[in-house]
Design an enzyme around this catalytic site. Structure first.
Site, short mmCIF file in Angstrom:
data_model
loop_
_atom_site.label_atom_id
_atom_site.label_comp_id
_atom_site.label_asym_id
_atom_site.label_seq_id
_atom_site.Cartn_x
_atom_site.Cartn_y
_atom_site.Cartn_z
N THR A 90 0.82 -1.21 0.00
CA THR A 90 0.00 0.00 0.00
C THR A 90 0.85 1.25 0.00
OG1 THR A 90 -1.86 -1.07 1.12
CG2 THR A 90 -1.72 1.32 1.30
N LYS A 108 -1.14 -7.93 12.77
CA LYS A 108 -2.03 -6.89 12.28
C LYS A 108 -3.41 -7.11 12.90
CE LYS A 108 -3.77 -4.44 8.25
NZ LYS A 108 -3.92 -4.36 6.78
N THR A 119 0.97 -4.26 4.34
CA THR A 119 0.64 -4.57 5.74
C THR A 119 -0.05 -5.93 5.93
OG1 THR A 119 -1.49 -3.40 5.59
CG2 THR A 119 0.43 -2.14 6.36
N ASP A 120 -0.75 -6.42 4.92
CA ASP A 120 -1.60 -7.59 5.14
C ASP A 120 -0.84 -8.84 5.54
OD1 ASP A 120 -3.86 -6.13 4.72
OD2 ASP A 120 -4.24 -6.83 2.68
N ASP A 174 1.59 -6.31 -4.14
CA ASP A 174 0.67 -6.24 -3.00
C ASP A 174 1.06 -7.37 -2.07
OD1 ASP A 174 -1.79 -7.00 -1.43
OD2 ASP A 174 -2.62 -5.29 -2.53
N TYR A 233 -7.02 -27.86 31.78
CA TYR A 233 -8.33 -28.48 31.67
C TYR A 233 -8.23 -29.87 31.06
CZ TYR A 233 -10.38 -23.86 32.56
OH TYR A 233 -10.74 -22.66 33.12
#
Length: 330
Positions: free
Chosen positions: A12, A154, A83-84, A51, A276
């Site tokens: 981006t 993120k 960023t993804d 991207d 547990y």
């Protein structure tokens, strides 16, 4: 004046508007021009223009190779990245670049740098400051925080405060005093020369457990070539064993030589399979605890371990080892 290399990979931060939506087009030199004067000797290499949704294991290897190639020519390296998937890249680089001898800092932005109110300028400035002052390691710098790469996640899609350091405090934060380092930051011991090891096996799966999940789907994954599984279980790591018996399925997979790592769906705090019955049963069947690792770090650590040819028992020992600050062990 510190000498810093910018490796531009797209994202981006470098995107421009097109008829198809935002597309990475800006070069690293164009990014630097928009920052104005900085007190560093910055050189730029454009190695990708993608991207980050398109950044995959092949790109991880390529980025790691470039960092390793230029590590002795610079005081620090900044990687501009979308960023993804940046947290995945940061985690994998932490394993691929053992004992890296300079700070490597990933950053990006939520808004392209050519937009008036973009967050790109501050994030890049922060990344360069971190590359000039941090200890050797792999970091992610974003929105006034410098975080250990293998602890970064993120957590927001549009907010500028998009990343958080999970289960450990940020390495440093920005204040009116400048870059303020956290005294509690874990600094791993460098036990040798920097090494590059990009051998991984990406035939793994990350599964989020939900009520009604059919354990037979795990076997279908394995039959399709999956060699290891990370399961985001409930709470501290609990898994159902009535009707749809996840616990029995995990035991069967492990006996087949397929490592199964149990993490938590909860973003914060640790998994603990001992507390547990629903966790202890899985532990008895051989499930490997991810403790307080992020899912991004767990899946990349599993890929790297499988790439080294480790078997189930060796992977269990490996997950009980803190390699890059990715896990807190008791």
């Amino acid at each position: 004046m510190k000498k810093i290399l910018l490796l531009s990979t797209g994202g981006t931060i470098a995107s421009v508007a097109s008829d198809a939506g935002l597309v990475p087009k800006e070069t690293g030199e164009e990014l630097i021009k928009m920052l104005g004067k900085l007190p560093y000797d910055i050189q730029v290499r454009d190695i990708l223009q993608l991207d980050s949704s398109n950044i995959q294991p092949e790109e991880w290897k390529f980025i790691a190779e470039n960092i390793y190639k230029y590590r002795n020519d610079y005081d620090g390296i900044v990687v501009s990245h979308g960023t993804d998937t940046m947290a995945y890249t940061a985690s994998m680089l932490s394993f691929m670049l053992k004992n890296i001898n300079i700070p490597v800092v990933l950053t990006g932005s939520q808004v392209p740098i050519n937009v008036v109110l973009s967050d790109a300028h501050d994030n890049l400035r922060l990344a360069f400051a971190a590359a000039a002052t941090c200890q050797p390691d792999v970091y992610l710098a974003f929105h006034n925080k410098v975080m250990l790469g293998c602890r970064s996640v993120k957590v927001r899609t549009t907010n500028f405060d998009a990343f958080e350091s999970v289960n450990v405090p940020p390495v440093a934060t920005v204040s009116s005093d400048g870059l303020v380092f956290n005294s509690e930051h874990f600094q791993k011991e460098h036990d040798g020369q920097p090494t590059l090891n990009t051998k991984i096996n990406s035939h793994v799966s990350l599964v989020k457990l939900f009520p009604g999940f059919d354990p037979n789907l795990l076997f279908a994954m394995v039959n399709s070539g999956c060699r290891g599984i990370v399961i985001e279980a409930y709470g501290l790591g609990g898994m159902n064993f009535i009707r749809r018996n996840m616990v029995a399925a995990i035991g069967k997979l492990i006996r087949q030589g397929i490592p199964v790592v149990a993490s938590s769906q909860c973003l914060y705090e640790r998994s603990d399979l001992t507390k547990y019955e629903v966790g202890r049963e899985a532990l008895l069947e051989g499930a490997i605890s991810a403790c307080d690792m992020t899912s991004e770090s767990a899946i990349t650590k599993l890929m790297w371990a499988l790439g080294q040819g480790m078997d189930v028992h060796q992977i269990a020992d490996f997950f009980d080892t803190n390699v890059a600050g990715e896990v807190t062990l008791k």
